[in-house]
Motif scaffolding. Sequence first.
Motif, short mmCIF file in Angstrom:
data_model
loop_
_atom_site.label_atom_id
_atom_site.label_comp_id
_atom_site.label_asym_id
_atom_site.label_seq_id
_atom_site.Cartn_x
_atom_site.Cartn_y
_atom_site.Cartn_z
N ASN A 149 0.83 -1.21 0.00
CA ASN A 149 0.00 0.00 0.00
C ASN A 149 0.86 1.26 0.00
OD1 ASN A 149 -2.42 -1.40 -0.03
ND2 ASN A 149 -2.65 -1.39 2.20
N ILE A 150 1.99 1.21 0.74
CA ILE A 150 2.93 2.35 0.75
C ILE A 150 3.47 2.59 -0.66
CG2 ILE A 150 5.27 3.02 1.46
CD1 ILE A 150 3.45 3.59 3.69
N ILE A 151 3.91 1.52 -1.30
CA ILE A 151 4.46 1.63 -2.66
C ILE A 151 3.40 2.17 -3.62
CG2 ILE A 151 5.38 0.31 -4.61
CD1 ILE A 151 6.72 -1.54 -2.55
N ALA A 152 2.17 1.65 -3.49
CA ALA A 152 1.08 2.10 -4.37
C ALA A 152 0.77 3.57 -4.15
CB ALA A 152 -0.16 1.25 -4.11
N ASN A 171 3.52 7.09 10.37
CA ASN A 171 2.52 6.08 10.74
C ASN A 171 1.25 6.79 11.21
OD1 ASN A 171 1.58 3.47 10.97
ND2 ASN A 171 2.34 3.17 13.04
N ILE A 172 0.14 6.08 11.06
CA ILE A 172 -1.17 6.64 11.43
C ILE A 172 -1.89 5.67 12.36
CG2 ILE A 172 -3.44 7.32 10.55
CD1 ILE A 172 -1.39 9.25 9.60
N ARG A 202 -5.10 2.51 5.68
CA ARG A 202 -4.38 2.85 6.91
C ARG A 202 -3.18 3.77 6.65
NH1 ARG A 202 -6.91 0.28 10.55
NH2 ARG A 202 -5.55 1.03 12.21
N LEU A 203 -3.25 4.55 5.58
CA LEU A 203 -2.13 5.43 5.23
C LEU A 203 -2.48 6.91 5.39
CD1 LEU A 203 -0.70 3.68 2.03
CD2 LEU A 203 -0.10 3.31 4.43
N ARG A 261 -6.46 16.07 5.38
CA ARG A 261 -5.82 14.75 5.25
C ARG A 261 -4.38 14.83 5.78
NH1 ARG A 261 -8.12 10.87 1.97
NH2 ARG A 261 -6.08 9.91 1.60
N TYR A 262 -4.05 13.89 6.63
CA TYR A 262 -2.68 13.75 7.13
C TYR A 262 -2.20 12.38 6.67
CZ TYR A 262 -4.19 17.70 9.92
OH TYR A 262 -4.68 18.92 10.32
N GLU A 263 -1.32 12.40 5.65
CA GLU A 263 -0.94 11.16 4.98
C GLU A 263 0.49 10.75 5.32
OE1 GLU A 263 -3.37 11.01 0.89
OE2 GLU A 263 -1.74 12.48 0.89
#
Length: 628
Positions: free
Chosen positions: A419-422, A556-557, A591-592, A602-604
């Motif tokens: 998901n991070i890579i995406a 991290n969130i 979860r990102l 938004r805090y990404e």
Amino acid sequence: MNDIKKTAPPRSFVSKINITDKGGFVTNPHTFEEYYVSHVFLKGALDKDTVKVRISETKQFQSTAKIERVLSRYTQTFTAKLFAKKNQLAASIYPYQSKPITIKENLVNASIGDLVKIKIIDWRENHKTAYAKTLSIISSDSDVGSDFLFISGRYGLDDLPIIKIKKKEQVKYESMLTNQSTNRVDLTEIPTITIDPDTARDFDDALSIEKKKYGYDLYIHIADVSYYVKEGDLVDKNAKIRANSYYFPEKVFHMLPEILSTDICSLIPGKNRLAFTLKVEMDTSYSIIKHSFFESTINSNERLTYTEVSKVLQGSSSSHHSESLNMLNELTISLKKKRLNTGLSFTHHETVFIGDQISNINSNLTKEEDSHRIVEECMLIANKIAAREIIGFSKKNNLIGVFRNHDIPNQKNEIYIKNIIAKFSKKRSDSKRLTAKLINEFIDKYEGTDLQNIISIILIRRMNKAFYSTKNIGHYGLGFDEYTHFTSPIRRYADLVVHRILKQQLNNLNTLPESVIICNHGERKAKLASRDYIKLKSLKWLDRQGDKTFQGIIINIKPSFVTICETVTEIIGFIDVKTLPRDSYAVSSNRLALVGKFSKNRYEIGSKVDIKIDKIDILNQNVSFRIQ
């Protein structure tokens, strides 16, 4: 018929507990299995206490370790930082200690913030708090050396047994060096160099390379510590207790007596030294033709630093060893390229403090990448070949060995990394298997940018920790099917054991499981001590900056807080969701991101934000920020 599975019956055993972060590790002495005990289940146990442990298994067959009771206390005296608690003086020996300590007798008139030596006068085992008295003042909070003294005291480094080598024993070691075995190969005429940091105090390894008709002969010389330190002797027993050397700017706590670490065993230039050498014959495409391990005598021609080597390779400086360095450079470029087909490539990041002044040396590491690569790739190939050799012994003789393992990410973390890579690639998450190539290609896109280190930190936090074991499962991060530690026997006990296995000089194989546990504890302790030292220095540096605005990157969130990395010190802190602009926040499905229901703020993960310090907690080594 009721097909509900019953939980397995609980098990219990006695163990010493090794505190790390908020919890601790215990080991079943019968099975050598290691368990993590959460902070909420410590029941007042402190580091190295002997405890009775109870293991329960859930319906999902997950083990939970809990302390039933403390059987005996490891020590009555501690190094502690004093602080005020409810109009009383209290003592902090490390963050989140599970047994609070109240000072009942302040015999030395110590003040809040002082670092002191205390002694427990009443453990009050059936109560929450123990009582203690102060014995002496070690330093005041304002002393520059206070942080080092606190960390060395917290990890018991000053209390480690010390062996002072008497003149008679020193003469014995020197005669062992002089009266070399006739079976030892003389390599003193081969050009040999060491490459180390400017501040290196001991030299475990040296390199030689020769051009041949078929390609190259690469020699990786490692200090032959096992020739001097015999299994079970007093120096060996002491080294096993220490398990590691501990390095601080103020002092080094050597695993071996200093005369061995910095002189007799150390591959210092201009002197004959005994080595355990790996010779690797390679063809012109740097593929291994064959290899051999043997005892040797070497004489290092020159001690070079990473900076000096990089200048030679970049053409801004000259050296008598330019030809060797250029051959090593080409060889290790090829080795790394091959390795990264299956292994990961994370960036180096390091923050250094000299006194209380910060020196972030990321830029220097980038400039010196080629010199670091030469050493790193040579050591990696040596460790890999050593592991293969041990596996060969094990299969032939049905024995166990010592391996350095790194397991693959679990399914949850693999999905998170995808998901991070995406997210950063602005693509949909790929359903394909997570491979090193995929991760490396992703990281390479950010080479030279501010995000490169941060992305590495985010991904590393989702990786499993490497560990020692008597069984080999491979090393996921390096992309190796087998791996061990062979190249640093002056500073790591695991490497010393590996040397004995390779020489077939390990007399008591039954001690290997215990040695592996000790090596894991020692390595964990060394890393935590170094990390806590940097964290303390970073917190105090931040505290001196007042109301200054910093840059942070979200890594991290969680529903109640955002984890953030401050970019100067690279310290990890938190932002309480309650301090964000008023809204109802929810974590996104991947979860990102943290998203405001009404404001759509938004805090990404990966986002840069301006932050200010909200609160610094020196005792628990925490910092909270607020978004500016």
